[in-house]
Design an enzyme around this catalytic site. Structure first.
Site, PDB file in Angstrom:
ATOM      1  N   ARG A  94      51.478 -94.700  -1.214  1.00 32.67           N
ATOM      2  CA  ARG A  94      51.482 -93.376  -1.833  1.00 32.67           C
ATOM      3  C   ARG A  94      50.605 -92.400  -1.063  1.00 32.67           C
ATOM      4  O   ARG A  94      50.948 -91.230  -0.908  1.00 32.67           O
ATOM      5  CB  ARG A  94      51.041 -93.492  -3.290  1.00 32.67           C
ATOM      6  CG  ARG A  94      52.137 -94.069  -4.172  1.00 32.67           C
ATOM      7  CD  ARG A  94      51.680 -94.440  -5.553  1.00 32.67           C
ATOM      8  NE  ARG A  94      52.834 -94.896  -6.340  1.00 32.67           N
ATOM      9  CZ  ARG A  94      52.758 -95.455  -7.541  1.00 32.67           C
ATOM     10  NH1 ARG A  94      51.571 -95.639  -8.091  1.00 32.67           N
ATOM     11  NH2 ARG A  94      53.843 -95.834  -8.171  1.00 32.67           N
ATOM     12  N   TYR A  97      60.284 -90.990  -3.230  1.00 31.80           N
ATOM     13  CA  TYR A  97      59.989 -92.422  -3.134  1.00 31.80           C
ATOM     14  C   TYR A  97      58.512 -92.742  -3.302  1.00 31.80           C
ATOM     15  O   TYR A  97      57.672 -91.855  -3.310  1.00 31.80           O
ATOM     16  CB  TYR A  97      60.598 -93.049  -1.892  1.00 31.80           C
ATOM     17  CG  TYR A  97      60.176 -92.635  -0.504  1.00 31.80           C
ATOM     18  CD1 TYR A  97      60.888 -93.129   0.589  1.00 31.80           C
ATOM     19  CD2 TYR A  97      59.104 -91.787  -0.245  1.00 31.80           C
ATOM     20  CE1 TYR A  97      60.545 -92.790   1.882  1.00 31.80           C
ATOM     21  CE2 TYR A  97      58.753 -91.442   1.043  1.00 31.80           C
ATOM     22  CZ  TYR A  97      59.469 -91.957   2.104  1.00 31.80           C
ATOM     23  OH  TYR A  97      59.123 -91.620   3.388  1.00 31.80           O
ATOM     24  N   GLU A  98      58.235 -94.032  -3.491  1.00 36.34           N
ATOM     25  CA  GLU A  98      56.903 -94.531  -3.860  1.00 36.34           C
ATOM     26  C   GLU A  98      56.411 -93.914  -5.170  1.00 36.34           C
ATOM     27  O   GLU A  98      55.233 -93.661  -5.359  1.00 36.34           O
ATOM     28  CB  GLU A  98      55.888 -94.279  -2.738  1.00 36.34           C
ATOM     29  CG  GLU A  98      56.244 -94.872  -1.410  1.00 36.34           C
ATOM     30  CD  GLU A  98      56.546 -96.365  -1.484  1.00 36.34           C
ATOM     31  OE1 GLU A  98      56.075 -97.036  -2.437  1.00 36.34           O
ATOM     32  OE2 GLU A  98      57.259 -96.875  -0.606  1.00 36.34           O
ATOM     33  N   GLY A  99      57.323 -93.745  -6.101  1.00 38.32           N
ATOM     34  CA  GLY A  99      57.007 -93.153  -7.389  1.00 38.32           C
ATOM     35  C   GLY A  99      57.264 -91.672  -7.366  1.00 38.32           C
ATOM     36  O   GLY A  99      56.519 -90.905  -6.760  1.00 38.32           O
TER      37      GLY A  99
END
Length: 597
Positions: A294, A434-436
């Site tokens: 992140r 992406y990645e949350g």
């Protein structure tokens, strides 16, 4: 038709004038003298501009192709990847015990920005490997670390993270991938994962997949999730590669951007896997990789804004369009350059003030990670945990916005592919997802991180802001332009936090409906603090008896002050708008029945 020049002067300024890294007591930072970091940045900048940037458009235009179960990257990628390996760039900040160079995470982050600005899709291959390496390093057994890490450090073997499945994204408790225990202690992994970056390619001898799955007979939901090491080729006890494992690529995703990275559907058919960490504690191990990822994605969002901004400046200086309303600036030409016009200046100042403030914020976050890991500082660990969703969410949202603004400078040419601005916009867009996804980052910030450890870490942040203002309030050169705006913005952030405390327990939707605005409010205050610290450093460097640690000239520092004043005057007041939205509550957000949409 794009170009990239590494912002080495600005990186030196942040490290040595703002963060004063060589005077830090963080282990390893005493090696970060200005001459040393300059040498590293200069070499990394050459790789970025001469090797990676020329392949950026190639990757975007060609994409990856799947033939007979093998994914082939765009032309030139494999040779460039070999060059990155040979230069030691993949192992810059990794453990020397397993083949790394042992530099601080801070250095890896700064160099990572250069590489991602030049070619985000390419840099993801080693970036994903770095994350997988970190998870095995933190949670693996001694045997697992010895078996996998040395070859992952130099990207002889690359790595991936496998979370998402076709029917579930953020809600990982719904996953169906199964892990059946075997007599020898291994597991047979079966299931399908999607959106797997660098899932298959021919640039490394092996690919080490980290796969989330549920052990047969384990608890339901997220409590039953475990993490497994699943290599593409089985690794024998002597380190040689054995037979092909039961993992294959089902398809390459057709994406909006980052075409040069092989985003794959991965099928696991009784593939041999090895438990990483404890049974049913997979999320703990995966978060080691996800938190690093992140921060890396925040860096990617910033990096696309950097690349887009550099090219927009070039275009604005070269493109002749209209006349300056205050008087002709190019009398020998048919028109003045775009950069004379106030609205173009506004756009470029938005971009410049964001990328420089965002860079300082990102590198400060990297320093906190080093302080947490190298100095075993739990307070720093808590603070960077609080900051992670802000770094990821704010830098990627604003990074995308700035890439769009840079594209807008080009007018119609920004919409034409040959000018390259479309790629910055398209590549930046994924960083918000992406990645949350950023909405999830905001929910994590408000729903979990604010109250973590009794709110200790957010209070520590407020204390840092208050202390900085108090220590410098007698400095008239800072007060009106920097300290007063920062104080107002910080009060807005505190008021938003107080609103959540007073209303969130009675109606949780009041907090959750304001979470996205809170993330942006927090991000603006962070950049405001970075600009205030940068202004103090610039003023100190310009003083009569100062010797600048970053060895830049007076014009650099004057420009830094002017850019900072712009951010404080034109961008930081957005905190008031975000606060007003937060304090409006959830009633208008939730007023419509679902059927009315």
């Amino acid at each position: 038709m794009t170009r990239y020049t590494a912002p080495t002067d600005d990186m030196q300024f942040v490290l040595h004038d703002v963060l004063n890294v060589s005077a830090s007591d963080i282990p390893g930072y005493n090696d970060l003298e200005a001459d040393f970091t300059s040498a590293v940045f200069e070499e990394a900048g050459k790789i970025a501009s001469q090797v990676l940037e020329p392949l950026n458009a190639v990757g975007d235009q060609q994409g990856c192709r799947l033939e007979n179960g093998v994914v082939y990257p765009p032309d030139g990628f494999k040779a460039a990847f070999d060059q990155m390996r040979e230069g030691g760039w993949t192992a810059l900040d990794l453990d020397p015990d397993y083949g790394g160079q042992g530099m601080p995470y801070l250095m890896g982050t700064a160099v990572g920005e250069m590489f991602s600005s030049a070619n985000q899709a390419f840099t993801m291959y080693q970036g994903l490997t770095h994350g997988a390496y970190a998870a095995i390093h933190a949670h693996g057994t001694d045997n697992q670390k010895a078996k996998f890490l040395p070859n992952m450090a130099d990207c002889t073997w690359t790595g991936t993270m496998n979370l998402t499945e076709p029917h579930c994204g953020t809600d990982l408790g719904l996953m169906r991938t199964k892990a059946a225990p075997q007599a020898d202690g291994s597991y047979k992994i079966s299931g399908q994962k999607i959106f797997i970056s660098a899932g298959e390619h021919n640039m490394s001898d092996n690919i080490i997949h980290l796969v989330l799955g549920k052990i047969v007979g384990g608890p339901e939901g997220i409590k039953g999730v475990s993490l497994f090491i699943v290599p593409k080729f089985i690794v024998n006890d002597d380190g040689t590669l054995g037979e092909r494992n039961g993992v294959s690529v089902g398809n390459i995703e057709k994406k909006m951007g980052i075409h040069g990275n092989s985003t794959c559907v991965m099928n696991y058919d009784d593939a041999t896997g090895y438990l990483l960490g404890e049974e049913h504690k997979g999320m703990r191990a995966m978060f080691t990789m996800m938190n690093e990822a992140r921060l890396g994605v925040g860096m990617q969002g910033l990096s696309q804004a950097v690349g887009a901004y550099q090219n927009a400046v070039d275009y604005a200086k070269d493109r002749l369009q209209g006349r300056d309303v205050t008087g002709v600036k190019n009398p020998d030409g048919p028109a003045d350059p775009l950069i004379v016009h106030p609205d173009i200046r506004r756009s470029l100042m938005d971009q410049k003030s964001f990328v420089e403030g965002g860079r300082a914020f990102l590198l400060w976050g990297a320093q906190l990670i080093d302080q947490a890991h190298r100095a075993q500082d739990t307070d720093a660990d808590g603070l960077v945990s609080l900051m992670t969703p802000v770094i990821k969410g704010f830098l990627t949202d604003k990074g995308f916005d700035m890439a769009v603004q840079a594209q807008q400078v080009y007018g119609g040419h920004g919409y034409i592919e040959e000018h390259g601005m479309s790629q910055f916009v398209r590549d930046a867009r994924i960083t918000q997802i992406y990645e949350g996804a950023n909405g999830v980052q905001a929910l994590d910030l408000v729903g979990r991180k604010l109250a973590q450890d009794g709110g200790k870490h957010v209070m520590a942040f407020f204390d840092q802001v208050k202390t900085f203002i108090k220590e410098n309030e007698t400095d008239e050169a800072l007060k009106a332009d920097f300290l007063d705006p920062l104080k107002h913005a910080s009060k807005d952030l505190q008021s938003a936090g107080m609103y959540f405390m007073q209303n969130g327990m009675k109606n949780p939707n009041d907090a959750l409906a304001g979470s996205y605005d809170f993330m942006h409010l927090f991000g603006h205050v962070c950049l405001g603090l970075m600009w205030a610290r940068s202004a103090k450093a610039a003023l100190a460097a310009l003083s009569d008896d100062a010797t600048s640690r970053s060895n830049t000239d007076a014009a650099f520092y004057e420009t830094k002050l002017t850019t900072g004043r712009y951010y404080m005057a034109r961008q930081l007041p957005a905190t008031a708008t975000h606060l007003a939205r937060i304090q409006s509550g959830a009633d208008t957000v939730m007023a419509l029945d679902a059927e009315a949409f």
